[in-house]
Write an enzyme that holds these catalytic residues in place. Structure first.
Site: not given
Ligand code: NAD
Length: 434
Positions: A74, A119-121
């Site tokens: 994201v 962001g992040k995943g």
């Protein structure tokens, strides 16, 4: 509307037991709205991630069977710079969690004023069930699936829960083979030998130390008279304990998954670290330390100390136990250790809570240094990293503290206002394309 009223309104809508992380992030954001003049349209941009990618991640298990996992990346905001945020491997990973974490990264990078968005995943999987080669395959396949989004100037992953330098090394290597170029700056938190930054391992705990000392000084509390309880003795908690002990504070309680321990005269943290290095599972269980008694984790949180540092998990201080907290200051080493309901209770008690987006930002600041060094192909000495880290965090604390005093609001609200306004300003200056 006063912060207490707004927070009460939010807490009526949301109970600790039913928190959806993305809802929690949005509700924290909505609290800020009362204090800013950000236009409606910009507010809608802030409330929605720029991109949400869901990917299917099939791997061949060592026994030849195929299993398919779901992964996400994201990008919440790129208004202030490339998106930045870790990758989590955990069975509890959901798109809502990743969206929330991406948003928090946006505010965190803005509060400390580094040129990144958020962001992040993550992959919904239990990495403890994988062999090393399975872990490598899932990492490389996931990297290939999110490859269109990531890049040194686009979106830069880092380690998070259950991922580490080795996982980052595989990501760098996969990207290099897909792109045909050496791009160490595509992730941070790599091994030093392939472009990682000296000092990154200690950076979050060091940041917690800088922030704690800055707060003690502002409250007129002598560090030599300060008693500190630390929940979680992992990377953040153990390093913060060591550095605060070296600064003169007394670490009177520590804990990990194996239990909590109280030593009113103060722990010898070097001795504890030596013990943990060789203990089974690197846990505190069985620690031989004079003057120490075992207590429960809830008792640790409720100890009569000057500073409490939750450095383990989310939602440790919730409506059920917030009334019991006796610490004068809470420095959030972990992400999200205090629920919104607990925050309200602590606010009414007059507890000074230093929010996670400021208190544990040392990690992302040092990641930023790693990225800068990668782009310039010019590694720094560790001392330079530590000094620059101190300067950035001290400036951020000063700005948040001043805003909180000026507006008579909590540090959390001040940090959010500062971060959110910086992002909103960036969006307004850029304009809305096309
Ligand atoms: P870690 O895995 O190294 O350590 C976590 C510690 O918490 C371990 O000692 C574990 O035993 C303990 N723990 C787990 N459950 C517990 C419980 N119920 N009671 C008491 N202790 C418990 O993780 P870390 O890297 O130190 O991260 C800790 C927190 O800090 C997380 O919320 C993480 O997101 C946040 N954080 C970490 C970094 C970083 O650079 N490592 C940066 C920013 C935020």
């Amino acid at each position: 509307m006063a912060i207490q009223d707004t927070a009460r309104m939010v807490s009526e809508r949301i109970k600790d037991t039913e928190i959806n992380p993305y809802e929690m992030m949005l509700q924290q954001l909505d609290l800020v709205r009362e204090y800013t003049t950000i236009p409606d349209g910009i507010w809608q941009i802030l409330r929605n991630p720029e991109r949400t990618l869901e990917v299917s991640v099939p791997i061949t298990r060592d026994d030849g069977g195929i299993e398919v996992f779901t992964g996400y990346r994201v990008q919440h905001s790129s208004a202030r710079g490339p998106c930045k945020g870790g990758i989590r491997f955990h069975p509890g990973v959901t798109v809502e969690e990743v969206k929330a974490l991406a948003g928090w990264m946006t505010w965190k990078c803005a509060v400390v004023n580094i040129p990144y968005g958020g962001g992040k995943g993550g992959i919904s999987c239990d990495p403890s069930c994988f062999t090393r080669s399975e872990l490598e395959r899932i990492t490389r396949r996931y990297t290939t699936m999110i490859y269109p989004l990531i890049g040194t100037r686009r979106d830069i992953p880092a380690p998070d829960v259950n991922t580490n330098a080795q996982v980052m090394n595989w990501i760098v290597d996969t990207v290099q083979f897909l792109s045909g170029e050496s791009t160490p700056g595509v992730v941070t938190g790599k091994s030093i030998e392939i472009g990682g930054a000296l000092g990154r391992h200690e950076a979050t705990g060091r940041g917690v130390m800088f922030i704690t000392l800055g707060v003690l000084q502002r409250l007129g509390i002598d560090v030599a008279e300060t008693r500190i309880a630390v929940q979680g003795f992992g990377n953040v908690g153990s390093i913060a304990s060591r550095l605060l002990g070296e600064a003169g504070a007394k670490i009177v309680a520590i804990s990990d998954v194996s239990g909590a321990y109280h030593c009113p005269t103060g722990f010898d943290i070097d001795l504890v670290l030596d013990y943990v290095k060789q203990s089974p599972g690197h846990l505190l269980a069985g620690l031989p330390h004079s003057g120490m008694e075992e207590i429960s984790n809830d008792e640790l949180l409720a100890l009569d100390v000057d500073v409490l540092i939750p450095a383990a998990l989310e939602a440790q201080i919730a409506a059920r136990n917030a009334e019991d907290i006796r610490a004068r200051v809470i420095v959030e080493g972990a992400n999200g250790p205090t629920t919104p309901e607990a925050d309200l209770i602590l606010g009414e008690k007059g507890t000074t809570v230093v929010p996670d987006i400021l208190a544990n930002a040392g990690g992302v600041v040092c990641s930023y240094f790693e990225w800068v060094q990668n782009i310039q192909c010019f590694p720094w000495e560790e001392k330079e990293t530590d000094q620059r880290l101190g300067r950035i965090l001290q400036r951020a604390l000063r700005e948040v503290w001043t805003l909180a005093e000026e507006r008579e609001i909590s540090l959390r609200l001040a940090a959010f206002i500062l971060g959110v306004e910086r992002v909103a300003t960036a969006i307004q200056l850029r304009g809305v394309f096309p």
